[in-house]
Write an enzyme that holds these catalytic residues in place. Structure first.
Site: not given
Length: 331
Positions: A57, A282
């Site tokens: 990621y 996020r």
């Protein structure tokens, strides 16, 4: 918040975990580091004690952000930290590498980025067809015996691959894609996991934002956003899925007074009994309503209604094949 048990762990993980793929920025159009740290802190403040990440990621970026966030927050011993192994990269190009050499090197890289001396759940991210399953399993078993990892997991494995793995080393968790729209694991993998007391960490709970309740037909995806390669987000399928979302949203509100996000996550928790749903976020606002999943369950009538609803709106169900990373040219 509900919790479950995973063999090898001294604390019980919450049945909702924070997923951090988007925090890494890669395939999500980038991210803001300080916003990401606030998101992790918000998840912890909301009672989530489990964080799932991976080196791939952002090619180490998500792990570094998670490590910094936990350093600032403290209480590492009260957090179940899950990460992965078995992917390699050159620049932005990610590919599979499940070799013993890669695993032994990668665990130390992850420990450094995460600023910790152990990993609670260490998962093989994808099986590598160029490396025998037994070699990968042996390397994971070695780390387990050394105490660098507390539980062994695998991700995106078939049932046959699970069988091959457990002949060499134990498996405590399995991480497949699973949500209202992606249900291929129901016939084989979930029953196998239940039989062998393996806890499922289900990724894609909100189906890359489709089940978030904010997506509209005019939504555009740019840059390296993985949804550009997901047929669900392309015509004519996109309109079918959005129509299903609209009806699911109505059902959630009218029957339970809940958001569609809460309905989608509750569906996973009720279908897996002891599984964990990864809630990707996020931005702090994307995780602030996680408490909505408490206080209700989906009865069999509702589950059947949801199945019929999906059949009406989605004539051709689409899987997750597009997400599989490439295999190396040679071992």
């Amino acid at each position: 918040m509900e919790r479950t048990k995973i063999q090898g762990l001294t604390i019980q993980p919450t049945r909702v975990a924070l997923g951090t793929w988007a925090i890494g920025g890669w395939m999500w159009g980038g991210s803001n580091d300080q916003e990401s740290i606030r998101t992790i802190h918000e998840a912890l403040d909301q009672g989530i004690n489990t964080i799932d990440t991976a080196p791939a990621y952002g090619q180490g970026h998500a792990e570094s952000i998670v490590g910094e966030a936990l350093k600032q927050y403290g209480h590492r011993d009260q957090v179940v930290l899950a990460t992965k192994v078995g992917l390699d990269w050159i620049g932005q190009d990610v590919f599979r590498n499940g070799s013993k050499q890669r695993i032994i090197k990668e665990v130390d890289d992850s420990l450094k980025r995460l600023q910790t001396d152990y990993i609670d759940i260490y998962q093989v991210h994808w099986p590598d067809p160029l490396v025998p399953i037994e070699e990968t399993a042996e390397a994971m078993g070695t780390l387990y015996k050394q105490g660098k990892i507390k539980a062994i997991g695998v991700s995106n494995f078939t049932v046959q691959q699970l069988k091959d793995f457990i002949r060499v080393a134990p498996i405590h968790t399995v991480q497949p894609p699973y949500n209202l729209f992606e249900r291929d694991i129901e016939d084989d993998l979930l029953p196998f996991a239940k039989e062998h007391h393996i806890v499922a960490l289900c990724y894609g709970s909100l189906c890359r934002g489709l089940l978030g309740g904010t997506m509209t037909a005019d939504r555009k995806f740019t840059g390296d956003d993985l949804r550009l390669s997901d047929p669900k987000f392309q015509a004519p399928h996109f309109s079918h899925y959005l129509a299903a979302v609209q009806e699911l949203e109505k059902l959630a509100k009218e029957r339970y007074g809940k958001s569609i996000r809460a309905l989608a996550v509750r569906w996973i928790l009720d279908k897996t009994e002891n599984g964990i749903a990864l809630w990707g976020a996020r931005h702090p606002a994307q995780i602030s309503d996680v408490s909505e999943i408490d206080g209700f369950h989906l009865d069999q009538q509702t589950l059947s209604e949801i199945d019929h609803l999906l059949l009406r709106h989605i004539p051709h169900s689409i899987g997750t094949e597009f997400m599989a990373p490439p295999v190396r040219d040679h071992a």
